[in-house]
Scaffold this active site. Structure first.
Site, PDB file in Angstrom:
ATOM      1  CG  ASP A 214      87.567  53.233  44.138  1.00 33.01           C
ATOM      2  OD1 ASP A 214      86.608  53.549  43.425  1.00 33.01           O
ATOM      3  OD2 ASP A 214      87.872  53.837  45.194  1.00 33.01           O
TER       4      ASP A 214
ATOM      5  CE  LYS B 190      88.340  58.014  42.215  1.00 33.59           C
ATOM      6  NZ  LYS B 190      88.631  56.743  42.898  1.00 33.59           N
TER       7      LYS B 190
ATOM      8  CB  ILE C   7      83.963  60.504  47.974  1.00 30.71           C
ATOM      9  CG1 ILE C   7      84.882  61.329  47.068  1.00 30.71           C
ATOM     10  CG2 ILE C   7      82.622  60.270  47.298  1.00 30.71           C
ATOM     11  CD1 ILE C   7      86.306  61.415  47.528  1.00 30.71           C
TER      12      ILE C   7
END
Length: 308
Positions: free
Chosen positions: A168, A90, A14
């Site tokens: 997720d 997150k 990510i």
């Protein structure tokens, strides 16, 4: 105006795919250091830990956290004690208790914090906010389905306790819906499908409500085909708006609409910069609370083992 000197903790998929490109494209941030135990980030000093970065690295004003949620609390706490602004990918932590404690610590430190619900910054979400003004929302339908082998290859932490499994990615949809609904969203029932060799669900069906009149249903699947479906339908008396591609595409009653060309991560970092400028924070926990409630009230079904 001088750029905000940013440190990055965690340099996985990510960070490489989204955070670093967004930071480099920003005129408000300068990436000056990375803490990582894996692949090294080119072009900046790399350190083996946050403690090493803070002690030996270049001066930083803010730190973005891209590590898995398990164990993240102590890292963010370390940055706050050093007086740094924090952006936390997150979900912010693996438990609500840790996340609530971080809110208190951000406020006590007198710095800016952002719990980075990046999907809220998808361009179509702005369209939806404007379209819903003055309308009567009756039902929301979420279909959030993707192939974990494509989007999270080799990431075993997702299947461990606290890794959230299908939530997720599913929490991205919940972050959008909680942004759009005028009232709190509550979980009425949840069915969670947990592989026999995992501790987190690979699929989930949720029945939720907001206020008395808005019904929200969600179908989440982490073992979908390679053609992902990230869609949200907003049903009003006046018509139906549909967000597709995670909110990057919008249609109203089947007619495609124009959206901003700004990507969600650049928009998110722009929001972080404005928070720092204003001395404010954005630390909403509603998406994580809904996930926690789903585990709390959900029935669990054991399904076939999952193997990559």
């Amino acid at each position: 105006m001088h750029p905000i000197r940013l440190g990055l903790v965690g340099y996985g998929k990510i960070a490489q795919d989204q955070h670093v490109p967004a930071i480099h494209a920003s005129d408000r941030f300068e990436l000056v250091a990375v803490a990582t135990l894996g692949q090294r980030c080119p072009g900046v000093p790399n350190f083996s830990s946050l403690a090493e970065l803070l002690a030996e690295g270049p001066a930083v004003d803010a730190i973005a956290f891209c590590t898995p949620p398990q164990g993240r609390f102590a890292l963010v706490e370390q940055a706050l004690k050093a007086g740094k602004h924090v952006l936390v990918e997150k979900p912010p932590c693996s438990t609500l208790g840790e996340a609530l404690a971080l809110i208190d610590e951000v406020n006590a430190a007198g710095v800016s914090g952002l719990f980075a619900w990046h999907s809220r910054f998808a361009p179509g979400v702005r369209n939806a906010v404007q379209w819903l003004e003055g309308k009567t929302l009756k039902q929301v339908r979420i279909d959030w389905k993707e192939q974990v082998r494509k989007w999270h290859p080799g990431q075993a932490w997702i299947w461990q306790a606290g890794g959230l499994g299908v939530f997720d990615p599913g929490i991205n949809a919940l972050s959008i819906v909680t942004e759009l609904l005028p009232r709190a969203l509550f979980v009425e029932s949840a069915n969670l499908s947990v592989p026999s060799n995992c501790q987190s669900p690979i699929a989930a069906s949720l029945q939720m409500r907001s206020g008395e009149n808005v019904q929200v249903v969600a179908e989440l699947d982490f073992d979908h085909s390679v053609n992902e479906q990230w869609s949200i339908e907003l049903h009003c008396d006046e018509g139906v708006m549909r967000l597709d591609a995670g909110g990057a595409q919008v249609s109203i009653d089947g007619v495609a609409q124009s959206v901003s060309e700004e990507g969600e991560y650049p928009a998110m970092y722009g929001h972080f910069a404005r928070l720092i400028d204003a001395g404010k924070s954005d630390l909403d926990l509603q998406p994580l609370r809904i996930v926690a409630d789903s585990f709390f009230v959900g029935s669990k079904e054991t399904v076939a083992a999952f193997y990559e």
